[in-house]
Design an enzyme around this catalytic site. Structure first.
Site, PDB file in Angstrom:
ATOM      1  CG  HIS A  62       3.979  -3.654   2.102  1.00 40.79           C
ATOM      2  ND1 HIS A  62       3.456  -3.189   3.289  1.00 40.79           N
ATOM      3  CD2 HIS A  62       3.541  -2.787   1.134  1.00 40.79           C
ATOM      4  CE1 HIS A  62       2.747  -2.108   3.060  1.00 40.79           C
ATOM      5  NE2 HIS A  62       2.776  -1.836   1.768  1.00 40.79           N
ATOM      6  CG  HIS A 104       2.470  -2.264  -2.877  1.00 40.75           C
ATOM      7  ND1 HIS A 104       3.173  -1.133  -3.218  1.00 40.75           N
ATOM      8  CD2 HIS A 104       1.888  -1.986  -1.688  1.00 40.75           C
ATOM      9  CE1 HIS A 104       3.013  -0.208  -2.285  1.00 40.75           C
ATOM     10  NE2 HIS A 104       2.230  -0.708  -1.330  1.00 40.75           N
ATOM     11  CB  SER A 135       0.346  -2.011  -8.549  1.00 38.46           C
ATOM     12  OG  SER A 135      -0.675  -2.992  -8.586  1.00 38.46           O
ATOM     13  CD  GLU A 178       3.922   1.279   1.904  1.00 34.00           C
ATOM     14  OE1 GLU A 178       3.555   0.967   0.751  1.00 34.00           O
ATOM     15  OE2 GLU A 178       3.146   1.430   2.869  1.00 34.00           O
ATOM     16  CE1 TYR A 230       2.917   4.052  -0.725  1.00 37.38           C
ATOM     17  CE2 TYR A 230       1.723   4.231   1.353  1.00 37.38           C
ATOM     18  CZ  TYR A 230       1.953   3.590   0.146  1.00 37.38           C
ATOM     19  OH  TYR A 230       1.229   2.480  -0.178  1.00 37.38           O
TER      20      TYR A 230
END
Length: 762
Positions: A327, A436, A487, A673, A713
């Site tokens: 990713h 991520h 994140s 995701e 997602y």
């Protein structure tokens, strides 16, 4: 009578289970004798080793039958040599208390049960590999003992000796010998010695027990599923690892991830690699690939599988190969076939696709050629200060009692598989951590593997001293997981123009809106942040690798199914059902995330449409149907992609789901995701199903995200109601997660109950 009982008891011990005919045209299971390639008997010399099975004559193309009622326990890989691919297949079976294998057979199916005399498969073309040989099916017991007495009319030499020594003569006895013998042993009953009485009693008891068991089986009305064997294989795993470059052109090609058409490659920060891991337990083989790409597209996967088919035949295919993307948002784009993904990367770009396909295939080639006996160990730990939930408001909408089961709103666990040879020397490592790969932000114009790729680089340099990057035998793969709302920018979102925190609910700023709201990593700039997060991941993985002592044992399994994700019905109670929807994206999709916001005035958390943008959409693309709008409620639809098919379909409808198990480790290949809580629910669901039949215990379930095909997602139903970016990008509606839970439960149940043949799809 005494002689009859003793003889019958000995015959029962020597004879055991007898095979029915194995091959058409050979009703008596005539065995292969000697030919120019050697002999087919058990124990025949094969250079420095001995033949550990028995060869039964079977002409090429002949039908192969079940010798008695059997359970099919998976496909068997016979050779590692690609030149023998034409006969590189077989089947594992069990029944009548025996575990055995048939080599050189193309099975009709690889799981379930087959009755005696029914077809199992077809004899492969042995003459094409061994010209002039007596074509044959190789039969080998799992314990590698001599199977001759079960398969043919012959008795083993051991059994003949026992019969000759212990069976009383059937000729007229010599009276004097009889009197002398009787005088030297005590008679217990009816002229029989104590040994003979004991044998007779045991024989009667065995007969009675057998009759009772047969009666119980006949009376039983419900057929219970046979638990899948998960005990340790009798031989070590065969393990292969491989790495190959898949960087492609470093300039003038759009980067994939931030959906920014102006973000074109203009140099290289770090090269991109594909890393492959192959495991074989002697019965079946699985392949896991983690590649430095944004995600695996359906077209990329199909092109890789097509190339593997040309090289290896049926050895590697959709059933046993998992392709997963790390990713990174700074890898090359242009490898999709759906319109929405092609728009931001300027279509289908062959110059980008070829290096990706060639690199992934080459990494598998290298792993295939390097396969050797080895061992696998697993370890788990937690990594702090390297991840942050970027949609905490959505997470908080999950049930409170569920949230209280977890310490944090992101998954901190790092799972490591350590691969060694039989001497204990490390050959590779595979790890999963949910974050991520967006430490390199949307302003970057250089090809980069981001934080996960940098972790791989560090560990490979550590384990391959003196080697250049991308070289050396040790391969370290870091795979994506349930990273949907996670994140690496741990300082959180702040307004660029004021330095103040962004609005909590919609991640926007008083002046400049969502475009001014950006998250920052722990470093001074994106390069420093990539280094810090990558080092954190590397150090934790290295620590776990060094301390990994829990050995992974057990057989391999793989379950795969195609699913029409636009039409899945899910029961929610005894009387009500819900269903998935045609794909659609909400208004908050255009707002982007705090890791990379949108350019227009869309905001996260929008549960109402915008008349201006809706009017433009209706004029250019058409209004979403009432059915789709109702199905996706409360999502205000911006693009009804499931109803848009020009010039090509905008989103996939048919999706593949897959699970592979490596002993006590289950790898769930997810085509998108998943958010933190979605992943937690999925792991628990799969674990429960695998352990429900008793064949699995202490299962470690890991999620491999961005695998096989990309579907955006997957949020929980509760998170979907908030309609932040992740919910707006859950394209199959509010019950998407429920549909995936149902499908993955089905895969896990099929593995646990040996019912893979029941997995059907469009």
């Amino acid at each position: 009578m005494r002689r009859f009982i003793v003889l019958l008891a000995l015959l029962c011990v020597c004879d055991g289970v007898r095979f029915g005919p194995l091959c058409s045209g050979n009703p008596n299971n005539r065995r292969r004798t000697s030919d120019s390639w050697g002999a087919g008997n058990y124990g025949a010399r094969r250079g420095s080793r001995t033949h550990q099975g028995l060869d039964i004559v079977c002409e090429d193309g002949s039908e192969v039958y079940a010798p008695f009622d059997v359970t099919l326990n998976g496909k068997l890989i016979v050779y590692n040599d690609p030149t023998k691919a034409a006969i590189n297949s077989g089947i594992n079976l069990s029944g009548e208390g025996l575990c055995f294998k048939l080599f050189y057979v193309r099975p009709d199916r690889t799981s379930g049960t087959v009755r005696k005399g029914q077809r199992i498969g077809v004899m492969l073309p042995m003459q094409s590999v061994y010209p002039g040989i007596t074509s044959h099916v190789h039969v080998q017991l799992c314990n590698k003992k001599d199977p001759t007495q079960q398969i043919t009319a012959e008795l083993s030499s051991e059994c003949r000796t026992r019969l000759h020594t212990n069976t009383p003569s059937l000729q007229a006895p010599n009276p004097r010998v009889k009197v002398h013998a009787m005088a030297n042993r005590k008679s217990v009953c009816c002229g029989l010695s104590s040994l003979e009485v004991t044998l007779a009693v045991l024989f009667v008891l065995m007969t009675a027990t057998s009759v009772s068991l047969i009666t119980l089986m006949a009376l039983q009305t419900k057929t219970e599923p046979t638990p899948l064997p998960t005990t340790e294989p009798r031989t070590p795993y065969l393990i292969g690892v491989g790495r190959a470059d898949c960087t492609g052109p470093p300039a003038e090609v759009p980067l994939m991830g931030y959906a920014n058409s102006q973000q074109n490659a203009a140099g290289i920060h770090t090269r991109l690699f594909s890393r492959a891991f192959i495991i074989d337990d002697g019965r079946r083989r699985v392949v896991f690939v983690t590649a430095d790409v944004g995600m695996i597209s359906q077209r990329l996967r199909l092109e890789v599988l097509q190339a593997l088919q040309v090289k290896y035949g049926d050895l590697y295919g959709q059933e046993n190969v998992v392709l997963s993307g790390t990713h990174t948002h700074c890898g090359l784009g242009g490898y999709f076939q759906y319109t929405l993904f092609m728009m931001s990367t300027k279509g289908y770009i062959r110059a980008s696709v070829e290096p990706l396909v060639n690199g992934i295939v080459k990494s598998i080639d290298i792993a295939h050629s390097n396969m050797r006996p080895g061992r696998i160990y697993r370890a788990r730990g937690e990594l702090d200060h390297s991840s942050l939930n970027r949609s905490p408001h959505s997470y908080m909408n999950n049930p409170e009692d569920e949230r209280q089961r977890y310490k944090t709103n992101t998954d901190k666990q790092v799972v490591v598989l350590k691969f060694t040879d039989l001497d204990g020397d490390g050959i590779g490592m595979l790890s999963w951590f949910a974050v991520h790969a967006v430490s390199m932000n949307f302003t970057n114009l250089m090809v980069s593997s981001d934080n996960m790729g940098y972790a791989s680089y560090l560990l490979e340099q550590d384990k391959n001293p003196g080697e250049l990057p991308g070289q050396g035998g040790f391969v370290a793969g870091f795979s994506s997981s349930n990273l949907g709302d996670v994140s690496p920018n741990t300082k959180g979102p702040h307004c660029l123009n004021t330095g103040l925190p962004c609005d909590y609910l919609n991640s926007s700023c008083p002046v400049g809106g969502p475009r001014m709201c950006t998250s920052f990593g722990p470093g001074e700039d994106m390069f420093d942040s990539t280094r810090i997060i990558g080092e954190n991941i590397y150090k934790k993985a290295k620590e776990l690798y060094a301390g990994a002592t829990e050995e992974v044992t057990g057989f391999l399994h793989s379950a795969h199914q195609w699913v029409n994700m636009t039409d899945v019905t899910i029961p929610i109670n005894a009387t009500h059902t819900v269903r998935t929807c045609k794909p659609a994206l909400g208004h908050s999709f255009a707002a982007g995330t705090t890791d990379g916001g949108g350019d227009l005035n869309f905001t996260q958390g929008a549960v109402e449409g915008d008349p201006f943008w809706d009017g433009i959409r209706d004029a250019l693309l058409g209004e979403p149907s009432n059915e789709t709008q109702e199905c996706h409620h409360p999502k205000p639809i911006l693009f009804s992609t499931g109803e848009m098919n020009w010039p090509l379909p905008w989103h996939p409808q048919i999706v593949d789901v897959q699970i592979i198990t490596i002993g006590s480790v289950a790898v769930v290949a997810v085509p998108g995701e998943m958010t933190t809580m979605s992943g937690r629910r999925l792991r628990e669901a799969v674990r429960q199903e695998l352990q429900s039949e008793g064949g699995f215990s202490d299962v470690e379930v890991v999620i491999a995200g961005l695998s096989n095909i990309y579907t955006h997602y997957i949020t929980t139903f509760e998170e979907y109601q908030v309609q932040r970016y992740e919910g707006a990008s859950t394209i199959y509606g509010p019950h998407t997660l429920s549909a995936y839970l149902q499908k993955y439960r089905g895969l896990a149940k099929a593995i646990a109950q040996v019912r893979l043949e029941e997995l059907q799809g469009p």
